[in-house]
Design an enzyme around this catalytic site. Sequence first.
Site, PDB file in Angstrom:
ATOM      1  N   ASN A 269      35.174  30.295  44.453  1.00 57.25           N
ATOM      2  CA  ASN A 269      34.108  30.364  43.473  1.00 57.25           C
ATOM      3  C   ASN A 269      33.575  31.796  43.410  1.00 57.25           C
ATOM      4  OD1 ASN A 269      32.063  29.006  41.653  1.00 57.25           O
ATOM      5  ND2 ASN A 269      30.733  30.117  43.074  1.00 57.25           N
ATOM      6  N   GLU A 270      33.699  32.412  42.258  1.00 58.00           N
ATOM      7  CA  GLU A 270      33.113  33.731  41.979  1.00 58.00           C
ATOM      8  C   GLU A 270      33.246  34.724  43.131  1.00 58.00           C
ATOM      9  OE1 GLU A 270      29.119  33.518  40.563  1.00 58.00           O
ATOM     10  OE2 GLU A 270      29.647  32.289  38.830  1.00 58.00           O
TER      11      GLU A 270
ATOM     12  N   GLU B 147      31.383  26.792  34.904  1.00 58.58           N
ATOM     13  CA  GLU B 147      29.925  26.774  35.107  1.00 58.58           C
ATOM     14  C   GLU B 147      29.237  27.404  33.907  1.00 58.58           C
ATOM     15  OE1 GLU B 147      28.172  28.523  38.649  1.00 58.58           O
ATOM     16  OE2 GLU B 147      29.670  27.568  39.935  1.00 58.58           O
TER      17      GLU B 147
END
Length: 443
Positions: free
Chosen positions: A165-166, A355
Amino acid sequence: MNRLDFGDDFVWGVATAAYQIEGASDIDGKGKSIWDEFTKKKGKIRNDHHADIACNFYYRYKEDIQLMKSMHIKNYRFSISWPRVLPNGIGAINEAGIAFYNNVINECLEQGITPWITLYHWDLPQVLENAGGWTNRAILDWFEEFASVCINNFGDRVKHWMVLNEPVAFTGAGYFFGKHAPGKWGLRYFLPAVHHATLSMGRIGRLIKELLPEAKVGSTFSHSPMEPISLKRRHINALRRADAIMNRLFIEPILGLGYPTEAVKALEGLKKYMLPGDEEALAFDFDFIGVQTYTREFIQFSLLMPYVWANIVEPKRRGVKKTTTMDWEVHPPSMHATLKRFHNYTNMPPIYITENGAAFEDHVADDRVNDEERVRYLEAHIEQVLRAKKDGMDIRGYFVWTLMDNFEWAEGYNPRFGLIHVDFDTQERIIKDSGRWYGEWLS
Ligand code: BGC
């Protein structure tokens, strides 16, 4: 706008992350994560909040999945807490942790919800951090072991996987600014963390493909469109550097374009961590790319930020009156601009928005949360997704951040991003008007 304009097979869902919702931080054999430790240090988190209990999802997952079902949500993106399944980072498996995720997955499937797993959403086992964490190249082996455990235990039922994630958020905030766990700062931490995080995407991506040939594998990347504060040369150059770090640093090596060293001199230091074969190993042909976007940023030249020589000009300083609780400008066209930028890369696989969402100050009145601003935010951003699709971009899905109010990292519980309101004293849940709106949209 109608949901069916997106096509029958467009994926709609919600996303969460283990540390932000699960709680049970010290229960059933779970090991400590860097966030368990970091949140205990005075002054690191607003109001010294921590997520020892958070939304108590560890005990309430059934009810929460029921709520999802009642909202017609068909896809749930969540992450696996590494120290819950491997308390020592590697080695002995915690069967209670495996059982918990099996329960979550099975419950989702029984309720008609497709599980999407993110392997790493920032909660590294503290024991691994003690050995250098992401700055130690051995993380590639550690991560492979963790990923194998997850694949072997959940891969029979889970067909959609995301590796990281990111990466720019956890390497930047965790190893460059020290604002997030593990609280390190400086290039000597940041650069090796960047290189190992990038390598890990390909390494784990290949592993998943090998062990689960039918699975769809991706990884998620944050992106904020940027504008210079004025057209002066020094601001435009500052923007180029900020953009290289914030928006290009991880996606470009994955696509085979290498690190954007031409834009930021300090990135030349990455060479020091490169071993023979790394150049080729950086690129990986993901099945999909997860894009996460919330706002746009204005950039100015600044001497205060070493190496990048740029900083963000807060919206209020440029006359934007209304922002979200995170002090982010609401700017829906940024969704389209972000998608367009990803789409324009050669060889871009299909895109999912993994997201998007907003934190606003919510108020409970008569068991209701009237969060019209969030409804408008979501609607306007979804409209931009449709616009992008109509322009011919291959966009396959959209996940709202997030299912319910939760622990927002360094900001504690103050920003509320959820479609569901959580009272953190009683754990009572109330579906907000935005949650009802999303539910109707999906029904
Ligand atoms: C992260 C989430 C976070 C959200 C809002 C993303 O950067 O993946 O964990 O809560 O943004 O800040």
